[in-house]
Design an enzyme around this catalytic site. Structure first.
Site, PDB file in Angstrom:
ATOM      1  N   ASN A   7      -2.157  -3.673   0.167  1.00 16.64           N
ATOM      2  CA  ASN A   7      -1.476  -2.436   0.405  1.00 16.64           C
ATOM      3  C   ASN A   7      -1.834  -1.647  -0.567  1.00 16.64           C
ATOM      4  O   ASN A   7      -2.081  -0.524  -0.800  1.00 16.64           O
ATOM      5  CB  ASN A   7       0.042  -2.262   0.998  1.00 16.64           C
ATOM      6  CG  ASN A   7       0.051  -2.739   2.476  1.00 16.64           C
ATOM      7  OD1 ASN A   7      -1.110  -2.313   3.162  1.00 16.64           O
ATOM      8  ND2 ASN A   7       1.008  -3.194   3.008  1.00 16.64           N
ATOM      9  N   HIS A  11      -2.856   1.597   2.585  1.00 18.57           N
ATOM     10  CA  HIS A  11      -2.170   0.968   4.052  1.00 18.57           C
ATOM     11  C   HIS A  11      -3.250   1.233   5.034  1.00 18.57           C
ATOM     12  O   HIS A  11      -2.802  -0.127   6.067  1.00 18.57           O
ATOM     13  CB  HIS A  11      -1.012   1.897   4.158  1.00 18.57           C
ATOM     14  CG  HIS A  11       0.246   1.542   3.259  1.00 18.57           C
ATOM     15  ND1 HIS A  11       1.248   0.671   3.371  1.00 18.57           N
ATOM     16  CD2 HIS A  11       0.706   2.453   2.281  1.00 18.57           C
ATOM     17  CE1 HIS A  11       2.175   0.677   2.469  1.00 18.57           C
ATOM     18  NE2 HIS A  11       1.928   1.730   1.814  1.00 18.57           N
ATOM     19  N   GLU A  31       3.948  -8.344   7.607  1.00 16.65           N
ATOM     20  CA  GLU A  31       2.852  -9.295   7.713  1.00 16.65           C
ATOM     21  C   GLU A  31       3.117 -10.844   8.318  1.00 16.65           C
ATOM     22  O   GLU A  31       2.256 -11.717   7.774  1.00 16.65           O
ATOM     23  CB  GLU A  31       2.287  -9.379   6.209  1.00 16.65           C
ATOM     24  CG  GLU A  31       3.357 -10.073   5.021  1.00 16.65           C
ATOM     25  CD  GLU A  31       4.444  -9.060   4.599  1.00 16.65           C
ATOM     26  OE1 GLU A  31       4.982  -9.543   3.557  1.00 16.65           O
ATOM     27  OE2 GLU A  31       4.513  -7.979   5.242  1.00 16.65           O
TER      28      GLU A  31
END
Length: 371
Positions: A255, A260, A291
């Site tokens: 990220n 993102h 995640e």
């Protein structure tokens, strides 16, 4: 299936759903009105003296009764396709038009052949049938208009040719009113039909949103909790239940370095890999949040561990596609089998496997640890 794809698929089914609902309602309404035609004809013959006209009554009432029975024989099957639904609708309307044409011919014939009050009985029933068609068989305007004309026009012609032209004018105005009612009924019917379909769509969407992760299309944590509880409740030596908890290694770096949007693309790609790898009966890949993913497997720990390692190695050996670039992704996996002697319930089982995942992460990541 991602939510956008689900919405597109549901929209594509809209036309089919509307057609099948129309078929169901057309069949129900046609059955309801079909048997009034032979009853009305019988009453007209009774008014004229049934015994004298028994053979005519047998022919007319028998024909209308056969058409009424034919309406009942046409109905939607368990899972009809669009072509089948259209064929059945055409057959149903053909039978309805046959009934109205036969009645129209009979009502005109009563004026020429039957004594009073049989023509009046037939005339009154013609008005009732025309208005009933305008209200109940309003699903399709063209065949409904033809059906109303079949019922009303023969009497209109007979009245105009006789000494009742003012009655014929009144009859014509009444027929025009029926057609206006039909138009309004059709508009209200379509509005209701489409509103009901929209409500079903919203219900399905809300139900799906409560069970499916909007980004990846996998089952969400709520559905995972229910599925794991069901699996644990049904666990037995012959029906072992194993659980994998999968965490993307160093996902924050992806990220931070790629953004993102790229991180989300990685999660979507990983979810697709999970679907492709864990697709045996009883497998349920889920997104637990962020995640972290999970897989409920109807298998013993040894087989589950073997499949987990195969997935981990395949993922490490082939980068995932994130937007316009390939990204190397590895995962840490906790693996365990439900044991009634050790796990009080699904939450205890989950905690045991989650602890194994934690050991995999502190041991260097990109590995599988067992509960």
């Amino acid at each position: 299936m991602p939510q956008d794809e689900f919405i597109e698929q549901r929209a594509a089914q809209r036309g089919r759903n509307l057609l099948l609902q129309e078929l169901r309602e057309s069949c129900e309404r046609a059955r309801l009105g079909g048997f009034f035609y032979p009853v009305a004809a019988l009453l007209a013959f009774l008014a004229a003296g049934l015994w004298q006209w028994r053979w005519h009554a047998l022919a007319v009432v028998g024909g209308l009764l056969a058409l009424a029975i034919a309406r009942c024989l046409i109905g939607p099957s368990a899972a009809p396709d669009v072509d089948e639904a259209r064929r059945k609708l055409r057959r149903l309307w053909a039978v309805v038009l046959g009934s109205t044409a036969l009645w129209g011919a009979f009502s005109a014939w009563t004026f020429a052949a039957l004594p009073e009050p049989a023509p009046l009985v037939a005339l009154l029933f013609s008005g009732a049938f025309g208005m009933a068609l305008a209200h109940t068989m309003c699903m399709r305007t063209t065949p409904a208009v033809v059906a109303i004309l079949c019922v009303m026009v023969p009497s209109q012609v007979v009245l105009w040719q006789g000494a009742s032209q003012w009655v014929a004018i009144m009859w014509g105005v009444y027929m025009l009113y029926m057609l206006m009612v039909l138009r309004r009924s059709h508009r209200e019917y379509r509005t209701r039909l489409e509103l009901e379909e929209d409500l079903r769509h919203q219900r399905d969407l809300f139900e799906r949103q409560s069970q499916v992760d909007g980004l990846t299309g996998l089952a969400n944590r709520r559905e995972f909790g229910a599925a794991l509880a069901r699996a644990v409740d049904g666990a037995a030596p012959a029906r072992a239940v194993s659980l994998l908890i999968i965490d993307v290694d160093h996902f924050k770096r992806i990220n931070d370095s790629l953004g993102h949007r790229a991180g989300d693309a990685c999660l979507v790609a990983l979810a697709q890999r999970l679907r492709e790898h864990f697709r045996e009966p009883g497998d349920l890949p889920v997104r637990l949040g962020g995640e972290e993913f999970g897989v409920v497997i109807r298998a013993a720990r040894a087989q589950a561990s073997q499949r987990a390692e195969a997935f981990r190695k395949a993922l490490a050996g082939q980068p995932v596609q994130a937007l316009d670039r390939e990204v190397a992704v590895t995962v840490s996996i906790g693996c365990g089998q439900f044991d009634p002697a050790r796990h009080e319930d699904a939450d205890a089982f989950y905690g045991d496997v989650d602890a194994a995942l934690y050991r995999a992460k502190i041991a260097g990541r990109n590995r599988t640890e067992h509960a």
